[in-house]
Design an enzyme around this catalytic site. Sequence first.
Site, mmCIF file in Angstrom:
data_model
loop_
_atom_site.group_PDB
_atom_site.id
_atom_site.type_symbol
_atom_site.label_atom_id
_atom_site.label_comp_id
_atom_site.label_asym_id
_atom_site.label_seq_id
_atom_site.Cartn_x
_atom_site.Cartn_y
_atom_site.Cartn_z
ATOM 1 N N ASN A 128 0.852 -1.197 0.000
ATOM 2 C CA ASN A 128 0.000 0.000 0.000
ATOM 3 C C ASN A 128 0.887 1.245 0.000
ATOM 4 O O ASN A 128 1.446 1.615 1.025
ATOM 5 C CB ASN A 128 -0.899 -0.046 1.254
ATOM 6 N N LYS A 176 -0.057 4.247 -0.351
ATOM 7 C CA LYS A 176 -0.793 5.439 0.135
ATOM 8 C C LYS A 176 -0.567 6.598 -0.834
ATOM 9 O O LYS A 176 -0.408 6.362 -2.035
ATOM 10 C CB LYS A 176 -0.365 5.785 1.564
ATOM 11 N N HIS A 227 -9.746 1.370 5.045
ATOM 12 C CA HIS A 227 -8.460 1.667 5.696
ATOM 13 C C HIS A 227 -8.683 2.707 6.794
ATOM 14 O O HIS A 227 -9.504 3.614 6.633
ATOM 15 C CB HIS A 227 -7.445 2.179 4.664
ATOM 16 N N GLU A 237 -5.312 -4.409 11.166
ATOM 17 C CA GLU A 237 -4.317 -3.343 11.314
ATOM 18 C C GLU A 237 -4.631 -2.522 12.568
ATOM 19 O O GLU A 237 -5.489 -1.624 12.524
ATOM 20 C CB GLU A 237 -4.361 -2.396 10.104
ATOM 21 N N GLY A 274 2.446 2.902 10.871
ATOM 22 C CA GLY A 274 3.438 3.951 10.696
ATOM 23 C C GLY A 274 4.186 4.347 11.955
ATOM 24 O O GLY A 274 4.885 5.362 11.983
HETATM 25 P P1 PGA Z 1 2.643 0.877 7.617
HETATM 26 O O1 PGA Z 1 1.165 1.031 7.000
HETATM 27 O O2 PGA Z 1 3.197 -0.421 7.116
HETATM 28 O O3 PGA Z 1 3.381 2.066 7.115
HETATM 29 O O4 PGA Z 1 2.477 0.877 9.100
HETATM 30 C C1 PGA Z 1 0.324 -0.072 6.838
HETATM 31 C C2 PGA Z 1 -1.005 0.398 6.337
HETATM 32 O O5 PGA Z 1 -1.494 1.435 6.762
HETATM 33 O O6 PGA Z 1 -1.633 -0.264 5.467
#
Ligand code: PGA
Length: 236
Positions: free
Chosen positions: A7, A9, A85, A157, A163
């Site tokens: 992902n 983003k 999400h 998640e 993050g």
């Molecule tokens: P991250 O994000 O791996 O940067 O923590 C995962 C996500 O939000 O799908």
Amino acid sequence: MKLICANFKMNLTRNDIKNYLNVINDKIKDNVIFFPTSLYLNDFKEEGYKIGSQDISFKDFGSVTGDTSVLQLKDMGINYTIIGHSERREYFNDSKYVNQKINLALKNNIKVVLCIGENLNEFESNQTIIILKKELDDAINNNLDLINRDNLIIAYEPIWAIGTGKIPTIDILNKTILEIKEYLKSYNLNLKVLYGGSVNLDNIEELETINLIDGYLIGGASLNPEKFLSLINKVN
Ligand code: PGA
């Protein structure tokens, strides 16, 4: 093979994408799905990679300025879409639309990666499973007839892990994923459950000890193609 969803983003520009594609050239297997910004879906598609969108509109067509229809994304060649999400739930009130979006995607034969997860407050007050059950109910309600193991994938998640570099302990994660799978059984569903939230090179080996995990949704650690390749090489 485990399912790996990258992902991106709202990251990377055209030059970054070109560089990315040069680096990953032929080193990616069929179990990896790329979720770049919609603008770059075609770049991945043309190189033969599997692609998904980070969201779809809650409507098929019409006056929804700024949105993209599942039918238009399907034209671009997506096989998957992420729905619900936590960033979309937070900034765009998406919890309200998750049910409708899943319905639209599944009716159009697009597979759904449904994100569910608790925030830090909920985690610390032991409400995780209550939140997850509610988010699952909201998603499945009215859509049960459309759902099967092939077209709805759950991505657990924890919001506090996204993050932040933090992940739940292996014991807690194991227990939570088991609880999700048990709850799905009450709907007679046997679905894949991915883990997402700060998956990276430092924790992947530990995460790989959890047999119940069927794959990963990877944000930040998917943005650098060299690091992403190293990471997915550690996934069985
Ligand atoms: P991250 O994000 O791996 O940067 O923590 C995962 C996500 O939000 O799908």
